[in-house]
Design a protein around this motif. Structure first.
Motif, short mmCIF file in Angstrom:
data_model
loop_
_atom_site.label_atom_id
_atom_site.label_comp_id
_atom_site.label_asym_id
_atom_site.label_seq_id
_atom_site.Cartn_x
_atom_site.Cartn_y
_atom_site.Cartn_z
N SER A 21 0.80 -1.29 -0.09
CA SER A 21 0.05 0.02 0.01
C SER A 21 0.84 1.18 0.07
O SER A 21 0.58 2.25 -0.72
N PRO A 22 1.97 1.32 0.59
CA PRO A 22 2.87 2.56 0.64
C PRO A 22 3.18 2.68 -0.73
O PRO A 22 3.73 3.80 -1.08
N ALA A 23 3.65 1.44 -1.51
CA ALA A 23 4.20 1.60 -2.73
C ALA A 23 3.22 2.21 -3.64
O ALA A 23 3.51 3.18 -4.47
N ALA A 24 2.05 1.75 -3.49
CA ALA A 24 0.96 2.04 -4.48
C ALA A 24 0.58 3.92 -3.98
O ALA A 24 0.35 4.53 -5.10
N GLU A 25 0.85 4.14 -2.69
CA GLU A 25 0.54 5.59 -2.56
C GLU A 25 1.56 6.49 -3.07
O GLU A 25 1.07 7.48 -3.68
N HIS A 60 13.37 0.56 -2.02
CA HIS A 60 14.54 0.76 -3.10
C HIS A 60 13.98 0.78 -4.30
O HIS A 60 14.44 1.44 -5.26
N LEU A 61 12.94 -0.16 -4.45
CA LEU A 61 12.38 -0.14 -5.83
C LEU A 61 11.45 1.03 -6.33
O LEU A 61 11.52 1.59 -7.32
N LEU A 62 11.10 1.75 -5.24
CA LEU A 62 10.43 3.09 -5.32
C LEU A 62 11.39 4.00 -5.73
O LEU A 62 11.16 5.02 -6.54
N GLU A 63 12.48 4.15 -5.20
CA GLU A 63 13.57 5.28 -5.58
C GLU A 63 13.96 4.86 -6.84
O GLU A 63 14.38 6.10 -7.56
N GLN A 64 14.36 3.61 -7.25
CA GLN A 64 14.96 3.33 -8.49
C GLN A 64 14.04 3.80 -9.55
O GLN A 64 14.32 4.19 -10.70
N SER A 65 12.83 3.84 -9.31
CA SER A 65 11.60 4.24 -10.13
C SER A 65 11.44 5.75 -10.13
O SER A 65 10.56 6.46 -11.17
N GLY A 66 12.03 6.33 -9.37
CA GLY A 66 11.99 8.00 -9.32
C GLY A 66 10.67 8.43 -8.29
O GLY A 66 10.71 9.72 -8.31
N ALA A 67 10.33 7.63 -7.65
CA ALA A 67 9.24 7.86 -6.50
C ALA A 67 9.87 7.90 -5.24
O ALA A 67 10.95 7.35 -4.93
N TYR A 68 9.40 8.82 -4.23
CA TYR A 68 10.10 9.10 -3.00
C TYR A 68 9.47 8.07 -2.02
O TYR A 68 8.48 7.62 -1.79
N SER A 69 10.40 7.44 -1.10
CA SER A 69 10.10 6.53 -0.13
C SER A 69 10.04 6.97 1.20
O SER A 69 10.02 6.27 2.13
#
Length: 224
Positions: A21-25, A60-69
């Protein structure tokens, strides 16, 4: 969470509120709500690890995609969160059911994420994007709700929990989340869709040894 006067709130739901859910958020914040201060995106967990940050592999996956974690604290799903949301997106059918149990009035605008993406694509011909992103999202919810129907394999609408598993499980969950979010985002903005992206939960069609390989083609959504 965005600043300004909030006119549309998206709530994503999983179990621990530290992986899916935080990844989706964060992906929704980036892809649907960028430049739209009237849209708020939050998340919660049915058995949340309250106060924890996003799990490191997913971060890490979020950051690699350009999203803030960063700057994230897991929280428990409550009836108030569900009640205040204009769109509730569970990562599985169980999360969808848990949200509806807390606030039955939210039934009409509660889906799983993959279910929502599938229904949005199905109803894309009835949707015209506008500059008002919050109003566009509200119309998309209505379009998706009007397309609800049983599917042969409902498990296709679920995203499996990667917690406690290897990196492959996180990558799979992240891929399914990001594909669904991207698909909705493209319809929301009238951008073109790849067929492989639009069929986020498409049921496999019968095929035999002589069946021809599917042709890869592009589906073009409406532009503003």
């Amino acid at each position: 969470m965005t600043g300004g006067e909030v006119r549309f709130t998206v709530l994503t739901v999983c179990t621990g509120n530290i992986c899916r859910s935080p990844a989706a958020e964060r992906l929704i914040c980036r892809d649907w709500a960028a430049g739209a201060p009237t849209i708020e995106v939050v998340s919660g967990g049915t058995r949340a690890m309250v106060g924890d940050p996003i799990q490191i592999s997913m971060a890490h996956l979020l950051e690699q995609s350009g999203a803030y974690s960063g700057e994230f604290c897991a929280q428990t799903l409550t009836g108030e969160l569900v009640h205040d949301a204009d769109l509730v997106l569970g990562m599985t059918r169980r999360h969808r059911a848990a949200a509806v149990a807390l606030a039955p009035a939210a039934t009409s605008h509660t889906f799983t994420l993959r279910e929502f993406a599938r229904l949005v694509v199905d109803g894309a011909d009835d949707f015209t994007p506008s500059e008002d992103r919050a109003a566009s999202l509200r119309r998309l919810v209505d379009v998706a709700a009007s397309r609800r129907a049983p599917i042969t394999d409902p498990t296709l609408d679920d995203i499996a929990d990667p917690y406690g598993q290897g990196l492959d499980a996180y990558q799979l969950a992240f891929s399914e989340i990001s594909t669904a979010v991207d698909t909705v985002g493209r319809v929301l903005t009238g951008s073109p869709l790849l067929e492989s992206a639009s069929g986020v939960t498409a049921e496999p069609s019968p095929s035999g040894p002589e069946a021809p390989a599917p042709e890869r083609r592009r589906i073009w959504g409406r532009r503003r």
